[in-house]
Design a protein around this motif. Structure first.
Motif, PDB file in Angstrom:
ATOM      1  N   VAL A 129       0.982  -1.253   0.058  1.00  0.00           N
ATOM      2  CA  VAL A 129      -0.134  -0.105  -0.118  1.00  0.00           C
ATOM      3  C   VAL A 129       0.805   1.389   0.042  1.00  0.00           C
ATOM      4  CG1 VAL A 129      -1.529   1.267   1.361  1.00  0.00           C
ATOM      5  CG2 VAL A 129      -1.888  -1.155   0.951  1.00  0.00           C
ATOM      6  N   ALA A 130       2.036   1.362   0.651  1.00  0.00           N
ATOM      7  CA  ALA A 130       2.641   2.336   0.814  1.00  0.00           C
ATOM      8  C   ALA A 130       3.591   2.566  -0.530  1.00  0.00           C
ATOM      9  CB  ALA A 130       3.837   2.280   2.001  1.00  0.00           C
ATOM     10  N   ILE A 131       3.737   1.635  -1.089  1.00  0.00           N
ATOM     11  CA  ILE A 131       4.758   1.704  -2.410  1.00  0.00           C
ATOM     12  C   ILE A 131       3.593   2.470  -3.580  1.00  0.00           C
ATOM     13  CG2 ILE A 131       5.755   0.494  -4.176  1.00  0.00           C
ATOM     14  CD1 ILE A 131       6.985  -1.299  -2.146  1.00  0.00           C
ATOM     15  N   VAL A 132       2.592   1.769  -3.528  1.00  0.00           N
ATOM     16  CA  VAL A 132       1.510   2.127  -4.654  1.00  0.00           C
ATOM     17  C   VAL A 132       1.315   3.543  -4.288  1.00  0.00           C
ATOM     18  CG1 VAL A 132      -0.846   1.840  -5.270  1.00  0.00           C
ATOM     19  CG2 VAL A 132       0.198  -0.017  -4.851  1.00  0.00           C
ATOM     20  N   MET A 133       1.095   4.141  -3.107  1.00  0.00           N
ATOM     21  CA  MET A 133       0.786   5.629  -2.661  1.00  0.00           C
ATOM     22  C   MET A 133       1.764   6.391  -3.093  1.00  0.00           C
ATOM     23  SD  MET A 133      -1.884   6.855  -1.831  1.00  0.00           S
ATOM     24  CE  MET A 133      -1.957   8.802  -1.948  1.00  0.00           C
ATOM     25  N   GLY A 134       3.122   5.821  -3.025  1.00  0.00           N
ATOM     26  CA  GLY A 134       4.407   6.501  -3.404  1.00  0.00           C
ATOM     27  C   GLY A 134       4.344   6.643  -4.792  1.00  0.00           C
ATOM     28  N   VAL A 135       4.045   5.848  -5.473  1.00  0.00           N
ATOM     29  CA  VAL A 135       3.923   5.798  -7.162  1.00  0.00           C
ATOM     30  C   VAL A 135       2.761   6.881  -7.452  1.00  0.00           C
ATOM     31  CG1 VAL A 135       3.538   4.519  -9.182  1.00  0.00           C
ATOM     32  CG2 VAL A 135       4.912   3.527  -7.225  1.00  0.00           C
ATOM     33  N   ILE A 136       1.840   6.732  -6.925  1.00  0.00           N
ATOM     34  CA  ILE A 136       0.632   7.821  -7.183  1.00  0.00           C
ATOM     35  C   ILE A 136       1.036   9.330  -7.078  1.00  0.00           C
ATOM     36  CG2 ILE A 136      -1.580   8.453  -6.444  1.00  0.00           C
ATOM     37  CD1 ILE A 136      -2.303   5.355  -6.201  1.00  0.00           C
ATOM     38  N   THR A 137       1.629   9.399  -5.777  1.00  0.00           N
ATOM     39  CA  THR A 137       1.895  10.695  -5.553  1.00  0.00           C
ATOM     40  C   THR A 137       3.062  11.130  -6.324  1.00  0.00           C
ATOM     41  OG1 THR A 137       1.635  10.161  -3.051  1.00  0.00           O
ATOM     42  CG2 THR A 137       3.001  12.091  -3.650  1.00  0.00           C
ATOM     43  N   MET A 138       4.199  10.615  -6.816  1.00  0.00           N
ATOM     44  CA  MET A 138       5.132  10.906  -7.613  1.00  0.00           C
ATOM     45  C   MET A 138       4.606  11.150  -9.195  1.00  0.00           C
ATOM     46  SD  MET A 138       8.555   8.464  -6.950  1.00  0.00           S
ATOM     47  CE  MET A 138       7.796   7.105  -7.239  1.00  0.00           C
ATOM     48  N   ALA A 139       3.648  10.360  -9.462  1.00  0.00           N
ATOM     49  CA  ALA A 139       2.781  10.692 -10.969  1.00  0.00           C
ATOM     50  C   ALA A 139       1.997  11.944 -10.930  1.00  0.00           C
ATOM     51  CB  ALA A 139       1.769   9.382 -11.107  1.00  0.00           C
ATOM     52  N   VAL A 140       1.399  12.177  -9.726  1.00  0.00           N
ATOM     53  CA  VAL A 140       0.402  13.323  -9.608  1.00  0.00           C
ATOM     54  C   VAL A 140       1.462  14.553  -9.549  1.00  0.00           C
ATOM     55  CG1 VAL A 140      -1.134  14.918  -8.258  1.00  0.00           C
ATOM     56  CG2 VAL A 140      -1.522  12.115  -8.751  1.00  0.00           C
ATOM     57  N   ALA A 141       2.525  14.549  -9.032  1.00  0.00           N
ATOM     58  CA  ALA A 141       3.154  15.655  -8.800  1.00  0.00           C
ATOM     59  C   ALA A 141       4.062  15.825 -10.176  1.00  0.00           C
ATOM     60  CB  ALA A 141       4.387  15.190  -7.654  1.00  0.00           C
ATOM     61  N   TYR A 142       4.437  14.848 -10.863  1.00  0.00           N
ATOM     62  CA  TYR A 142       5.007  14.911 -12.113  1.00  0.00           C
ATOM     63  C   TYR A 142       4.212  15.902 -12.988  1.00  0.00           C
ATOM     64  CZ  TYR A 142       7.197  13.770 -16.503  1.00  0.00           C
ATOM     65  OH  TYR A 142       7.531  13.737 -17.981  1.00  0.00           O
ATOM     66  N   LEU A 143       2.728  15.028 -13.247  1.00  0.00           N
ATOM     67  CA  LEU A 143       2.077  15.721 -14.033  1.00  0.00           C
ATOM     68  C   LEU A 143       1.489  17.265 -13.758  1.00  0.00           C
ATOM     69  CD1 LEU A 143      -0.663  12.692 -14.157  1.00  0.00           C
ATOM     70  CD2 LEU A 143       0.870  13.462 -16.048  1.00  0.00           C
ATOM     71  N   VAL A 144       1.689  17.676 -12.577  1.00  0.00           N
ATOM     72  CA  VAL A 144       1.156  18.772 -12.416  1.00  0.00           C
ATOM     73  C   VAL A 144       2.532  19.752 -12.605  1.00  0.00           C
ATOM     74  CG1 VAL A 144       1.172  20.628 -10.231  1.00  0.00           C
ATOM     75  CG2 VAL A 144      -0.143  18.527 -10.188  1.00  0.00           C
ATOM     76  N   GLN A 145       3.458  19.495 -12.477  1.00  0.00           N
ATOM     77  CA  GLN A 145       4.841  19.912 -12.747  1.00  0.00           C
ATOM     78  C   GLN A 145       5.149  20.217 -14.292  1.00  0.00           C
ATOM     79  OE1 GLN A 145       8.627  18.314 -11.600  1.00  0.00           O
ATOM     80  NE2 GLN A 145       9.886  20.026 -12.443  1.00  0.00           N
ATOM     81  N   LEU A 146       4.650  18.931 -15.120  1.00  0.00           N
ATOM     82  CA  LEU A 146       4.706  19.117 -16.370  1.00  0.00           C
ATOM     83  C   LEU A 146       3.567  19.657 -17.139  1.00  0.00           C
ATOM     84  CD1 LEU A 146       5.827  17.624 -18.968  1.00  0.00           C
ATOM     85  CD2 LEU A 146       4.152  15.948 -18.952  1.00  0.00           C
ATOM     86  N   ARG A 147       2.390  19.994 -16.611  1.00  0.00           N
ATOM     87  CA  ARG A 147       1.325  21.050 -16.885  1.00  0.00           C
ATOM     88  C   ARG A 147       1.877  22.543 -16.672  1.00  0.00           C
ATOM     89  NH1 ARG A 147      -3.983  20.689 -18.020  1.00  0.00           N
ATOM     90  NH2 ARG A 147      -5.195  22.575 -17.609  1.00  0.00           N
ATOM     91  N   ALA A 148       2.525  22.740 -15.692  1.00  0.00           N
ATOM     92  CA  ALA A 148       3.003  23.928 -15.291  1.00  0.00           C
ATOM     93  C   ALA A 148       3.970  24.341 -16.287  1.00  0.00           C
ATOM     94  CB  ALA A 148       3.390  24.154 -13.861  1.00  0.00           C
TER      95      ALA A 148
END
Length: 301
Positions: free
Chosen positions: A277-296
Motif C-alpha cells: 500500500v505504501a509503495i502504490v501510494m508513493g507511485v501515485i504521489t510521484m505521478a500526480v506531482a510530475y503531471l502537475v509540474q509538466l502541466r505548469a
C-alpha cells in the motif's frame, strides 16, 4: 603536443580532484542510501511476499499489488485525501499568497511581527498542533463545549464524521500557511525594484503591479509550494492518527492511505500488504506531482 610527463601530471591532478569530490559527497550519499534507498528496497522486497499462519512466508509476485488495486478501503482512503487536496491546498496557498503580498506591499503596520506570527505555527510540531486543536474541538471538555455551555449555543461537533475532514484541513492550513508564505515572500523580495519604479511612472496602481509584475514572478515558487502541498496531502497521517483517539467513530483505520498502511502493519501484522500500500501510494504521489509540474512547464512555454 603534450609530453608524457605533462599528461601523467594532468591525470594525477584529475584523480585527486575526483577523490576530494567523493570525500565531500560520500558521507551524504552513504546516509542517503541508508535512510532513503534501503527502506524503499526493503519495502519492495516485502511487497512480493506474503506471510500466513499456514505455510509461512512465500513469494507471491504481484498478488499484493492486485489486492491493493482492488481494495475498496484503499480507494476510499485515496478518494478522501484527493478531496482533501482539492479543497484544502487551494485555500491554503491563496491565504499564503494574500499574506505574502500584504507583507511585501510595505503598507502593513508591524510587518515583521505579523510575518513571524504567521510563520510561528509551522514551528509547532504536528503532534502538538493536532492535540491542541483536538482538545479545542471537544464538545465535552474543549472550547466548543465551553461556548455551548456559556452562550447556550449548539455549535456543530467539529469531530463528527461529517466535519472531521474539514477540521483536519483547518489544522493543516493553520500549520502550513506560514511556511508557504515564506516561500512566496522570499520570491517577491528578489524582484528588481526598478520594475516597480517603472510601473509607478507609467501610472500603474497596486492591483496592476500585482497582476503584471508580482504574480508572474511567483509562478515558479507557487509551483514548488503546490508540489510540496500535494505530497503532504497524499501523505496525511499525523493529524488523523492523533485525532483517532479523540474521535474513533469519525476516523477509521483506513481514513487515509498512510494511516491504513500503519494500521495494517502495527495492528493487523500484515507487513507485506502494508508495504505494498505504501509503495502504490508513493507511485501515485510521484505521478500526480510530475503531471502537475509538466502541466505548469507547458503553460510557461
Amino acid at each position: 603536443m603534450a609530453s608524457p610527463r605533462t599528461t601523467r601530471r594532468t591525470t594525477t591532478s584529475g584523480i585527486r580532484r575526483s577523490r576530494v569530490g567523493w570525500q565531500f559527497t560520500g558521507p551524504f550519499l552513504a546516509v542517503f542510501a541508508l535512510v532513503f534507498l534501503a527502506p524503499i528496497a526493503y519495502s519492495l522486497y516485502l511487497s512480493v511476499f506474503r506471510t500466513q499462519l499456514v505455510g509461512g512466508t512465500r513469494f507471491v509476485g504481484l498478488d499484493n499489488y492486485t489486492r491493493a488495486l482492488t481494495d475498496p478501503q484503499f480507494w476510499s482512503a485515496l478518494g478522501r485525501v484527493t478531496l482533501f487536496l482539492a479543497v484544502q491546498v487551494p485555500i491554503m496557498l491563496f491565504l499564503a499568497l494574500l499574506v505574502a503580498l500584504a507583507i511585501d506591499s510595505g503598507r502593513l503596520y508591524g510587518a515583521s511581527f505579523f510575518r513571524i506570527s504567521v510563520f510561528l505555527p509551522y514551528a509547532v510540531p504536528a503532534v502538538v498542533a493536532a492535540l491542541m486543536w483536538g482538545f479545542m474541538y471537544g464538545t465535552r471538555f474543549g472550547l466548543v463545549g465551553n461556548l455551548n455551555k456559556a452562550l447556550g449555543l449548539s455549535v456543530p461537533d467539529p469531530l463528527s464524521p461529517d466535519l472531521i475532514l474539514a477540521s483536519i484541513g483547518n489544522i493543516v492550513t493553520w500549520e502550513f500557511v506560514g511556511y508557504n508564505m515564506l516561500i512566496l515572500y522570499s520570491a517577491l523580495r528578489v524582484v528588481n525594484p526598478a520594475l516597480y519604479e517603472a510601473a509607478a511612472i507609467d501610472g500603474a496602481g497596486q492591483l496592476r503591479i500585482i497582476t503584471a509584475i508580482k504574480l508572474p514572478a511567483l509562478r515558479g515558487p507557487l509551483l514548488i509550494a503546490t508540489i510540496f502541498s500535494i505530497i503532504g496531502s497524499f501523505h496525511l497521517f499525523t493529524e488523523p492518527s492523533i485525532l483517532h483517539t479523540l474521535a474513533p467513530n469519525s476516523i477509521t483505520t483506513y481514513f487515509t492511505p498512510n494511516f491504513y498502511a500503519y494500521s495494517l502493519s502495527f495492528a493487523g501484522q500484515q507487513f507485506n500488504y502494508a508495504a505494498t500500500v505504501a509503495i502504490v501510494m508513493g507511485v501515485i504521489t510521484m505521478a500526480v506531482a510530475y503531471l502537475v509540474q509538466l502541466r505548469a512547464m507547458r503553460k510557461a512555454d
